[in-house]
Design an enzyme around this catalytic site. Structure first.
Site, PDB file in Angstrom:
ATOM      1  N   ILE A  15       0.826  -1.209   0.000  1.00  0.00           N
ATOM      2  CA  ILE A  15       0.000   0.000   0.000  1.00  0.00           C
ATOM      3  C   ILE A  15       0.857   1.254   0.000  1.00  0.00           C
ATOM      4  O   ILE A  15       0.568   2.218  -0.723  1.00  0.00           O
ATOM      5  CB  ILE A  15      -0.943  -0.017   1.220  1.00  0.00           C
ATOM      6  CG1 ILE A  15      -2.006  -1.112   1.055  1.00  0.00           C
ATOM      7  CG2 ILE A  15      -1.611   1.341   1.405  1.00  0.00           C
ATOM      8  CD1 ILE A  15      -2.861  -1.337   2.289  1.00  0.00           C
ATOM      9  N   ASP A  56      15.127   1.889  10.270  1.00  0.00           N
ATOM     10  CA  ASP A  56      14.322   1.002  11.100  1.00  0.00           C
ATOM     11  C   ASP A  56      13.351   1.893  11.873  1.00  0.00           C
ATOM     12  O   ASP A  56      13.757   2.636  12.765  1.00  0.00           O
ATOM     13  CB  ASP A  56      15.224   0.214  12.054  1.00  0.00           C
ATOM     14  CG  ASP A  56      14.441  -0.693  13.000  1.00  0.00           C
ATOM     15  OD1 ASP A  56      13.189  -0.671  12.981  1.00  0.00           O
ATOM     16  OD2 ASP A  56      15.090  -1.428  13.773  1.00  0.00           O
ATOM     17  N   VAL A  57      12.073   1.837  11.538  1.00  0.00           N
ATOM     18  CA  VAL A  57      11.111   2.764  12.139  1.00  0.00           C
ATOM     19  C   VAL A  57      10.866   2.488  13.616  1.00  0.00           C
ATOM     20  O   VAL A  57      10.227   3.287  14.295  1.00  0.00           O
ATOM     21  CB  VAL A  57       9.764   2.762  11.379  1.00  0.00           C
ATOM     22  CG1 VAL A  57       9.949   3.245   9.949  1.00  0.00           C
ATOM     23  CG2 VAL A  57       9.100   1.395  11.421  1.00  0.00           C
ATOM     24  N   ASN A  79       2.583   4.527   7.022  1.00  0.00           N
ATOM     25  CA  ASN A  79       2.129   3.244   6.490  1.00  0.00           C
ATOM     26  C   ASN A  79       2.913   2.058   7.039  1.00  0.00           C
ATOM     27  O   ASN A  79       2.447   0.919   6.950  1.00  0.00           O
ATOM     28  CB  ASN A  79       2.233   3.258   4.961  1.00  0.00           C
ATOM     29  CG  ASN A  79       1.965   1.905   4.352  1.00  0.00           C
ATOM     30  OD1 ASN A  79       0.831   1.443   4.315  1.00  0.00           O
ATOM     31  ND2 ASN A  79       3.025   1.238   3.878  1.00  0.00           N
ATOM     32  N   SER A 131      -6.225  -0.309   9.904  1.00  0.00           N
ATOM     33  CA  SER A 131      -6.751  -1.590   9.418  1.00  0.00           C
ATOM     34  C   SER A 131      -8.168  -1.748   9.949  1.00  0.00           C
ATOM     35  O   SER A 131      -8.545  -1.126  10.949  1.00  0.00           O
ATOM     36  CB  SER A 131      -5.880  -2.740   9.918  1.00  0.00           C
ATOM     37  OG  SER A 131      -6.510  -3.996   9.746  1.00  0.00           O
ATOM     38  N   TYR A 144      -1.861  -7.321  17.337  1.00  0.00           N
ATOM     39  CA  TYR A 144      -2.031  -6.509  16.132  1.00  0.00           C
ATOM     40  C   TYR A 144      -3.309  -5.667  16.233  1.00  0.00           C
ATOM     41  O   TYR A 144      -3.301  -4.473  15.929  1.00  0.00           O
ATOM     42  CB  TYR A 144      -2.086  -7.418  14.911  1.00  0.00           C
ATOM     43  CG  TYR A 144      -2.304  -6.708  13.599  1.00  0.00           C
ATOM     44  CD1 TYR A 144      -1.274  -5.975  13.005  1.00  0.00           C
ATOM     45  CD2 TYR A 144      -3.522  -6.789  12.937  1.00  0.00           C
ATOM     46  CE1 TYR A 144      -1.467  -5.339  11.780  1.00  0.00           C
ATOM     47  CE2 TYR A 144      -3.727  -6.152  11.723  1.00  0.00           C
ATOM     48  CZ  TYR A 144      -2.697  -5.427  11.144  1.00  0.00           C
ATOM     49  OH  TYR A 144      -2.903  -4.784   9.940  1.00  0.00           O
ATOM     50  N   THR A 179      -1.657  -7.639  -1.129  1.00  0.00           N
ATOM     51  CA  THR A 179      -0.264  -7.208  -1.022  1.00  0.00           C
ATOM     52  C   THR A 179       0.602  -8.396  -0.628  1.00  0.00           C
ATOM     53  O   THR A 179       0.100  -9.470  -0.283  1.00  0.00           O
ATOM     54  CB  THR A 179      -0.103  -6.117   0.053  1.00  0.00           C
ATOM     55  OG1 THR A 179      -0.427  -6.680   1.336  1.00  0.00           O
ATOM     56  CG2 THR A 179      -1.002  -4.923  -0.233  1.00  0.00           C
ATOM     57  N   ASP A 180       1.907  -8.183  -0.626  1.00  0.00           N
ATOM     58  CA  ASP A 180       2.816  -9.254  -0.228  1.00  0.00           C
ATOM     59  C   ASP A 180       2.677  -9.579   1.259  1.00  0.00           C
ATOM     60  O   ASP A 180       3.009 -10.675   1.702  1.00  0.00           O
ATOM     61  CB  ASP A 180       4.270  -8.920  -0.585  1.00  0.00           C
ATOM     62  CG  ASP A 180       4.714  -7.553  -0.081  1.00  0.00           C
ATOM     63  OD1 ASP A 180       3.889  -6.847   0.533  1.00  0.00           O
ATOM     64  OD2 ASP A 180       5.878  -7.190  -0.325  1.00  0.00           O
TER      65      ASP A 180
END
Length: 246
Positions: A15, A56-57, A79, A131, A144, A179-180
């Site tokens: 995305i 690395d966020v 994102n 999400s 999550y 998406t992957d």
């Protein structure tokens, strides 16, 4: 359209890549951020963005420094994200913290760092990619779900703080998207259970109200609208992009 500077975290795939490509197509100056240098280099070569930052966020110092050094930005697309699954009773605190770090804390750090620049510019658009897991619960992904609920809460709170400015803050809540990330999740399920990956993807698709996977382009269109001048009165929203009502 006046050129604006945009930053997309997790912008080298899925995305994020689609949104970055679309923003570039509108003539904006786009920077993407990701962990993998090779993926960033390929994305830039393919016209996704003008530049890429390998960061690395989940590293607060590195992320805040990168955003500060490369800004200011008119548009911030948070994102970057990841999903790990486990039954609740085997979900470790480390797993829970990983989900919070990549899905929520990264957005908090990037936004906190980019916001002063937006204030100086006099306007801004912040879009957090959440999400449908931020709007309802799903089994085996409690960490999550908690993280995605948290980012929606942060979105709504910050939007109220900025309501008298020209800076908007919104969240997008995609359903299962082609998406992957979904492909990787299906492969993990296949390894753990023996269920074919194709069957797992079919299950994901049926979970969406429309019975199909959402496309990155559909999420991108919503993001572009939120970034437009026409959406200046839209803030604090969690917009579902799932092909139907949850």
């Amino acid at each position: 359209m006046v050129e604006q500077r945009a930053l997309v975290t997790g912008g080298s795939r899925g995305i994020g890549r689609a949104i970055a490509m679309a923003l570039s197509g509108l003539g904006h100056d786009v920077t993407i951020m990701g962990r993998t240098e090779a993926a960033l280099t390929q994305a830039i070569a393919e016209g996704v963005a003008k530049r890429g930052l390998s960061v690395d966020v989940t590293d607060e110092k590195a992320l805040s420094q990168a955003v500060a050094d490369s800004g200011p930005y008119h548009i911030l697309i948070n994102n970057a994200g990841a999903a790990e699954s486990a039954p609740f009773h085997t979900t470790s605190l480390d797993l829970f913290r990983r989900m919070m770090a990549v899905n929520v804390e990264s957005a908090f750090i990037a936004t906190r760092t980019a916001l002063p620049g937006m204030v100086k510019l006099g306007s801004g658009r912040i879009v957090n990619v959440a999400s449908i897991a931020g709007l309802k619960g799903y089994p085996y992904v409690s960490a999550y779900c908690a993280a995605k609920h948290a980012i929606i809460g942060m979105t709504r709170a910050l939007a109220l703080e900025l309501a008298k400015t020209r800076i908007t803050v919104n969240a997008l809540c995609p359903g299962y998207t082609d998406t992957d990330l979904i492909a990787e999740a299906a492969n993990t399920i296949a390894k753990k259970t023996g269920i074919p990956a194709a069957k797992a993807i079919e299950h994901f698709a049926k979970t969406n109200p429309g019975g199909r996977l959402i496309t990155p382009a559909e999420v991108t269109n919503a993001a572009l609208w939120l970034c437009s001048e026409g959406a200046s009165a839209i803030t604090g929203q969690a917009i579902t992009v799932a092909g139907g009502d949850l």
